[in-house]
Design an enzyme around this catalytic site. Structure first.
Site, PDB file in Angstrom:
ATOM      1  N   LEU A  17       0.810  -1.220   0.091  1.00  0.00           N
ATOM      2  CA  LEU A  17       0.122   0.046   0.018  1.00  0.00           C
ATOM      3  C   LEU A  17       0.963   1.279   0.003  1.00  0.00           C
ATOM      4  O   LEU A  17       2.083   1.332   0.769  1.00  0.00           O
ATOM      5  CB  LEU A  17      -0.849   0.040   1.391  1.00  0.00           C
ATOM      6  CG  LEU A  17      -1.697   1.135   1.689  1.00  0.00           C
ATOM      7  CD1 LEU A  17      -2.740   0.730   2.485  1.00  0.00           C
ATOM      8  CD2 LEU A  17      -0.590   2.154   2.415  1.00  0.00           C
ATOM      9  N   ASN A  18       0.492   2.187  -0.902  1.00  0.00           N
ATOM     10  CA  ASN A  18       0.906   3.534  -0.658  1.00  0.00           C
ATOM     11  C   ASN A  18       0.024   4.633  -0.522  1.00  0.00           C
ATOM     12  O   ASN A  18      -0.725   4.472   0.388  1.00  0.00           O
ATOM     13  CB  ASN A  18       2.328   3.808  -1.626  1.00  0.00           C
ATOM     14  CG  ASN A  18       1.914   3.866  -3.100  1.00  0.00           C
ATOM     15  OD1 ASN A  18       1.693   2.861  -3.540  1.00  0.00           O
ATOM     16  ND2 ASN A  18       2.426   5.090  -3.503  1.00  0.00           N
ATOM     17  N   ASP A  19       0.068   5.694  -1.175  1.00  0.00           N
ATOM     18  CA  ASP A  19      -0.638   6.992  -0.918  1.00  0.00           C
ATOM     19  C   ASP A  19      -2.101   6.691  -0.668  1.00  0.00           C
ATOM     20  O   ASP A  19      -2.923   6.151  -1.256  1.00  0.00           O
ATOM     21  CB  ASP A  19      -0.408   7.854  -2.021  1.00  0.00           C
ATOM     22  CG  ASP A  19       0.963   8.196  -2.518  1.00  0.00           C
ATOM     23  OD1 ASP A  19       1.897   7.609  -1.988  1.00  0.00           O
ATOM     24  OD2 ASP A  19       0.672   8.884  -3.497  1.00  0.00           O
ATOM     25  N   GLN A  35      -3.273   3.591  -3.006  1.00  0.00           N
ATOM     26  CA  GLN A  35      -2.528   2.991  -4.032  1.00  0.00           C
ATOM     27  C   GLN A  35      -2.142   1.647  -3.620  1.00  0.00           C
ATOM     28  O   GLN A  35      -1.612   1.551  -2.530  1.00  0.00           O
ATOM     29  CB  GLN A  35      -1.114   3.931  -4.096  1.00  0.00           C
ATOM     30  CG  GLN A  35      -1.213   5.450  -4.651  1.00  0.00           C
ATOM     31  CD  GLN A  35      -1.597   5.269  -6.222  1.00  0.00           C
ATOM     32  OE1 GLN A  35      -0.621   4.713  -6.964  1.00  0.00           O
ATOM     33  NE2 GLN A  35      -2.596   5.202  -6.907  1.00  0.00           N
ATOM     34  N   TYR A  79      -2.054   5.956 -10.786  1.00  0.00           N
ATOM     35  CA  TYR A  79      -1.500   6.626  -9.783  1.00  0.00           C
ATOM     36  C   TYR A  79      -2.198   7.562  -8.922  1.00  0.00           C
ATOM     37  O   TYR A  79      -3.655   7.376  -9.389  1.00  0.00           O
ATOM     38  CB  TYR A  79      -0.571   7.408 -10.609  1.00  0.00           C
ATOM     39  CG  TYR A  79       0.868   6.732 -10.522  1.00  0.00           C
ATOM     40  CD1 TYR A  79       0.832   5.273 -10.688  1.00  0.00           C
ATOM     41  CD2 TYR A  79       2.289   7.328 -10.902  1.00  0.00           C
ATOM     42  CE1 TYR A  79       2.351   4.773 -10.840  1.00  0.00           C
ATOM     43  CE2 TYR A  79       3.262   6.698 -11.092  1.00  0.00           C
ATOM     44  CZ  TYR A  79       3.526   5.398 -10.879  1.00  0.00           C
ATOM     45  OH  TYR A  79       4.557   4.794 -11.022  1.00  0.00           O
ATOM     46  N   SER A  80      -1.719   8.248  -8.198  1.00  0.00           N
ATOM     47  CA  SER A  80      -2.535   8.898  -6.932  1.00  0.00           C
ATOM     48  C   SER A  80      -3.729  10.074  -7.571  1.00  0.00           C
ATOM     49  O   SER A  80      -3.347  10.480  -8.519  1.00  0.00           O
ATOM     50  CB  SER A  80      -1.610   9.591  -6.040  1.00  0.00           C
ATOM     51  OG  SER A  80      -1.165   8.706  -5.168  1.00  0.00           O
ATOM     52  N   ARG A 147       1.952  14.872 -11.971  1.00  0.00           N
ATOM     53  CA  ARG A 147       0.689  13.887 -11.538  1.00  0.00           C
ATOM     54  C   ARG A 147      -0.147  14.267 -10.165  1.00  0.00           C
ATOM     55  O   ARG A 147       0.422  15.189  -9.642  1.00  0.00           O
ATOM     56  CB  ARG A 147       1.513  12.490 -11.231  1.00  0.00           C
ATOM     57  CG  ARG A 147       2.685  12.606 -10.228  1.00  0.00           C
ATOM     58  CD  ARG A 147       3.110  11.230 -10.141  1.00  0.00           C
ATOM     59  NE  ARG A 147       4.378  11.345  -9.408  1.00  0.00           N
ATOM     60  CZ  ARG A 147       5.815  11.363 -10.015  1.00  0.00           C
ATOM     61  NH1 ARG A 147       5.680  11.235 -11.296  1.00  0.00           N
ATOM     62  NH2 ARG A 147       6.705  11.382  -9.411  1.00  0.00           N
ATOM     63  N   ASP A 148      -0.698  13.445  -9.550  1.00  0.00           N
ATOM     64  CA  ASP A 148      -1.306  13.729  -8.352  1.00  0.00           C
ATOM     65  C   ASP A 148      -2.308  14.583  -8.390  1.00  0.00           C
ATOM     66  O   ASP A 148      -2.208  15.599  -7.630  1.00  0.00           O
ATOM     67  CB  ASP A 148      -0.486  13.552  -7.187  1.00  0.00           C
ATOM     68  CG  ASP A 148       0.803  12.479  -7.366  1.00  0.00           C
ATOM     69  OD1 ASP A 148       0.301  11.393  -8.009  1.00  0.00           O
ATOM     70  OD2 ASP A 148       1.891  12.864  -6.794  1.00  0.00           O
ATOM     71  N   GLU A 200       5.454  16.109  -5.353  1.00  0.00           N
ATOM     72  CA  GLU A 200       4.411  15.080  -5.325  1.00  0.00           C
ATOM     73  C   GLU A 200       3.184  15.530  -4.414  1.00  0.00           C
ATOM     74  O   GLU A 200       3.240  16.325  -3.563  1.00  0.00           O
ATOM     75  CB  GLU A 200       4.975  13.593  -4.792  1.00  0.00           C
ATOM     76  CG  GLU A 200       6.025  13.219  -5.758  1.00  0.00           C
ATOM     77  CD  GLU A 200       6.219  11.857  -5.586  1.00  0.00           C
ATOM     78  OE1 GLU A 200       6.317  11.231  -4.683  1.00  0.00           O
ATOM     79  OE2 GLU A 200       6.278  11.052  -6.640  1.00  0.00           O
TER      80      GLU A 200
HETATM   81  C1  FRU Z   1       3.937   9.315  -4.035  1.00  0.00           C
HETATM   82  C2  FRU Z   1       3.744   8.669  -5.392  1.00  0.00           C
HETATM   83  C3  FRU Z   1       2.864   9.611  -6.205  1.00  0.00           C
HETATM   84  C4  FRU Z   1       2.340   8.726  -7.479  1.00  0.00           C
HETATM   85  C5  FRU Z   1       1.858   7.524  -6.465  1.00  0.00           C
HETATM   86  C6  FRU Z   1       2.285   6.298  -7.340  1.00  0.00           C
HETATM   87  O1  FRU Z   1       4.164   8.282  -3.102  1.00  0.00           O
HETATM   88  O2  FRU Z   1       5.018   8.583  -6.121  1.00  0.00           O
HETATM   89  O3  FRU Z   1       3.404  10.696  -6.893  1.00  0.00           O
HETATM   90  O4  FRU Z   1       1.020   9.128  -7.885  1.00  0.00           O
HETATM   91  O5  FRU Z   1       2.960   7.541  -5.308  1.00  0.00           O
HETATM   92  O6  FRU Z   1       1.998   5.213  -6.520  1.00  0.00           O
END
Ligand code: FRU
Length: 764
Positions: A17-19, A35, A79-80, A147-148, A200
């Site tokens: 898991l990330n963001d 994520q 992505y995010s 992004r994001d 980001e």
């Molecule tokens: C931040 C990031 C975002 C991107 C996402 C990809 O942790 O790098 O910039 O959208 O994670 O998983």
């Protein structure tokens, strides 16, 4: 055995898991997308969006993967991104990442960044991806790293910020506006010189009228007290369009890419990833098949100096299930889910076995013991705090979040203990054991319609119209508890009639659990007509001959109804000679067997009884099973026959009551145990309507005790200060309610109440 699965934090069953993404409140629920790389705990493979939802931000339900890379424009990763509620629909915006095959630097070539829009009406079916911005649409200065998207709607205009990297590797934010969610035009950039190569996850948000630009910059130089992690995450204060000083959100080892959203009550809530990419330390769960979690939701506010503060959402106190006062120098073994509060300017050190928290010269350090190895490579993080006023620490199975000085400084970290956690500090501490879900106040008895007269100060026969309002003391008590963010449930029976429908709907709307409300066609829903005579006396005319609630019988009460019970509350109106009396007995016996607190508010209504003797006999039968007994002047005399309060209390405490809640109207209340007492003289207010005031009082008091982790066995041991604080809390709550009309509608929510009396702090 080591158990590192988190109990409270959002984490994947398996994979990486990330963001946090798409945080929002939509269609009656909080939504957290994240994520998610389901195929690998190291983060490789498909990059998807996972989805969690919740009604209270405390317990979350995973509903599965809701978006995956399935169009050419997001083939290397969904992505995010974010979510915006508009016109009953949920709009999702995210970045479709594309890495072209070939020999590229993937910074200035070889990468596509597509901003994509999806509309859903169930928060789970995220189909119909529409590309709204592509590489060619960004300003010329941009590299392929854009992004994001974080989108919001303000004054009818759609607004968006995007994180980006310039061709010469400077971080910046792009700001866009649009008249509809599919057509955004570039307006301007936000930039500061020499501040990393890539920004980001930007987020432009307001807290108490102050605007901030949150972002996660990469490439900041590491300093002794700042930006110690591989990538940073913080916020600029915005002055018009100028970015003023940058502050980190979190000074611990594991925090990145947070996002904020606004809860329905107006609070700005932040959730971060409790992790960072490319870390020089590790997480041993990776070998077990999963990695990373999100932080607990934090509410943002400004302190008196206008500084941004983060604190765990207020709802969290509903999880407190036990409370211990630990003296300086004493050791205590912590439960896996614990909360610790230290309020001492003398604080210098707390030891958790594998790590310590140390304060020296206004600097707070989180230090891992290398030999113990709980940090898996984590060593030390420092933050400037100045003098310490308070520290609040939240521990889950493998994480710690430390909130210092009202949340002005926060430090979060993962840790992986291989033995029990023994805590010891050089200052006194309050230690709460937390449960995984809130415990419930369950009330048994009547829910009815109170018909409130259009005129007051006249006799019954002079009233010309009545308006129907939800009432019934047990229902009101549940209402107060729920308004304060607690979980409550009512055990009652309603008629199969429109008034029954109406009550059910209003109970639901008040946030009360109605899953145990039965219906019958053998009697109608109870009604009560109220009038307020010139002398201020209320007269009730009840329609209960019999009413549906009276017919609820003991066979209809079963164990599972009492799951998660904290306290069972009841009154005397339902103790007459009909089936409901035995239903009370059974519920009380079962609740006692579970160790729940039994709370009794006789709330005498002589008009409902054949004789005062019958009423007295019923009340006397039930007083000995009560741990908490709420009682007013007249009731005290009626039940004990004593006019002397102290004598009357002695008598009641002798039969087993642990806490007497003696209410004195505008003169406040006194809480009395065998050992001591505490009181509050009352709060001066202009009363408008006292309907449900006493119910609001006891509902608030029970919530106060529950959210302070006070259990049945603690009641008799409460200190005088604690009793006075509890009385003050319930008095204030009640005083707000009488300045407004109605019962449940007059009770303030936790946030309203906090803003009135407990601003900036914790309520309990
Ligand atoms: C931040 C990031 C975002 C991107 C996402 C990809 O942790 O790098 O910039 O959208 O994670 O998983």
């Amino acid at each position: 055995m080591t158990d590192w699965k988190q109990k409270l934090h959002i984490e994947p069953l398996n994979g990486w898991l990330n963001d946090p993404n798409g945080l929002c409140y939509y269609s009656g629920k909080f939504h957290v997308y994240f994520q998610y790389s389901p195929d690998s705990a190291e983060g490789s493979g498909r990059k998807c969006w996972g989805h969690m939802e919740s009604t209270d931000m405390l317990t979350w339900e995973y509903t599965g993967i809701v978006m995956e890379p399935d169009i050419p424009e997001d083939r290397s990763g969904v992505y995010s991104g974010c979510a915006v509620v508009d016109d009953g629909k949920l709009h999702i915006f995210y970045t479709g990442n594309v890495k072209l095959p070939g020999d590229y630097d993937y910074i200035n070539e070889g990468r596509e960044a597509n901003q994509i829009h999806v509309v859903t009406d169930d928060a789970r079916t995220l189909t119909g991806k529409k590309i709204i911005l592509k590489n060619a649409d960004y300003p010329d200065c941009c590299s392929c790293h854009v992004r994001d998207p974080k989108v919001w709607k303000e004054d009818g205009i759609w607004k968006m910020v995007l994180g980006a990297r310039t061709k010469d590797s400077k971080g910046l934010v792009l700001y866009y506006e649009g008249t509809d969610p599919d057509s955004f035009s570039f307006v301007k950039t936000y930039q500061v010189p020499d501040f990393g190569y890539m920004w980001e996850c930007p987020d432009l948000f307001d807290v108490d009228g102050q605007r901030f630009l949150g972002l996660s910059p990469q490439g900041l130089p590491h300093e002794e007290l700042k930006n110690q992690n591989v990538y940073s995450s913080g916020y600029f204060r915005l002055n018009e369009d100028r970015l003023e000083e940058f502050n980190e959100f979190d000074h611990g080892f594991d925090f990145y890419a947070p996002q904020t959203f606004v809860a329905p009550d107006g609070r700005r809530i932040l959730i971060g990833w409790m992790g960072i990419g490319d870390i020089p330390y590790s997480n041993p769960t990776t070998e077990l098949g999963w990695q990373h979690c999100l932080t607990l939701p934090r509410q943002l506010s400004l302190n008196d100096d206008g500084a941004l503060c983060q604190n765990p959402i207020d709802e969290l106190v509903n999880l407190r299930a036990s409370r211990k006062l630990v003296k300086a120098g004493d050791s205590i073994e912590l439960e896996a889910l614990s909360e610790i509060i230290i309020r001492s300017s003398e604080f210098k050190e707390a030891d958790f076995g594998g790590f310590r928290l140390i304060v020296e010269d206004g600097i707070c350090s989180l230090v891992f013991d290398e030999d113990k190895g709980w940090g898996f490579g984590r060593d030390i993080r420092r933050a400037k705090t100045g003098d310490i006023k308070d520290i609040r620490i939240l521990l889950d199975t493998s994480s710690v979040e430390i909130y210092i000085n009202g949340g002005r400084v926060v430090m979060s970290s993962r840790f992986y203990p291989d033995s029990d956690i023994v805590f010891k500090a050089d200052s006194d501490a309050t230690v709460y054991g937390l449960s995984q879900k809130p415990r419930k106040l369950i009330a048994i008895g009547e829910a009815l319609i109170d018909f409130i007269p259009d005129k007051t100060g006249c006799d019954f026969h002079e009233v010309t119209a009545f308006s129907p309002k939800l009432g019934g003391a047990p229902a009101n008590v549940c209402g107060a508890f729920a308004k304060l963010s607690g979980k409550s449930k009512i055990l009652t029976m309603l008629g199969q009639d429109p008034f029954g429908d109406r009550i059910l709907k209003e109970l639901d709307e008040a946030g009360i659990d109605t899953s145990c409300v039965l219906r019958t066609d053998e009697a109608n829903t109870a009604l009560a007509f109220v009038s307020l005579a010139k002398d201020g006396n209320r007269t009730f005319s009840f329609y209960r001959n019999p009413s549906a609630d009276m017919l609820l019988n003991e066979y209809q009460i079963y164990e599972r109804m009492l799951d998660d019970i904290y306290a069972l509350h009841f009154c005397s109106v339902s103790l007459g000679d009909f089936p409901m009396r035995k239903a009370h007995r059974k519920a009380i016996d079962m609740a006692r067997a579970r160790g729940a607190i039994i709370s009794f508010d006789p709330n005498l209504r002589p008009a409902l009884w054949k004789s005062t003797e019958a009423m007295k006999e019923a009340v006397s039968e039930f007083v000995p099973v009560a741990d908490i007994l709420k009682i007013s002047d007249e009731e005290l005399e009626f039940i004990t026959g004593q006019t002397d309060i102290d004598e009357a209390c002695k008598e009641l405490l002798a039969v087993g009551v642990k806490l007497i809640v003696y209410t004195r109207g505008k003169n406040g209340a006194k809480l009395i145990t065998r050992k001591t007492s505490g009181e509050d003289p009352g709060v001066e207010v202009q009363a408008v309507d006292t309907t449900g005031a006493g119910d609001g009082f006891i509902g608030a008091l029970l919530w106060y005790l529950a959210s302070s982790g006070i259990n049945k066995t603690d009641l008799a041991e409460l200190t005088s200060d604690m009793l006075s604080e509890a009385a003050l809390f319930a008095d204030r709550y009640c005083s707000v309610s009488i300045t407004r009309t109605g019962a449940i509608p007059s009770y303030p929510t936790l946030q309203e109440f906090k803003n009135l009396y407990y601003k900036g702090g914790t309520v309990t």
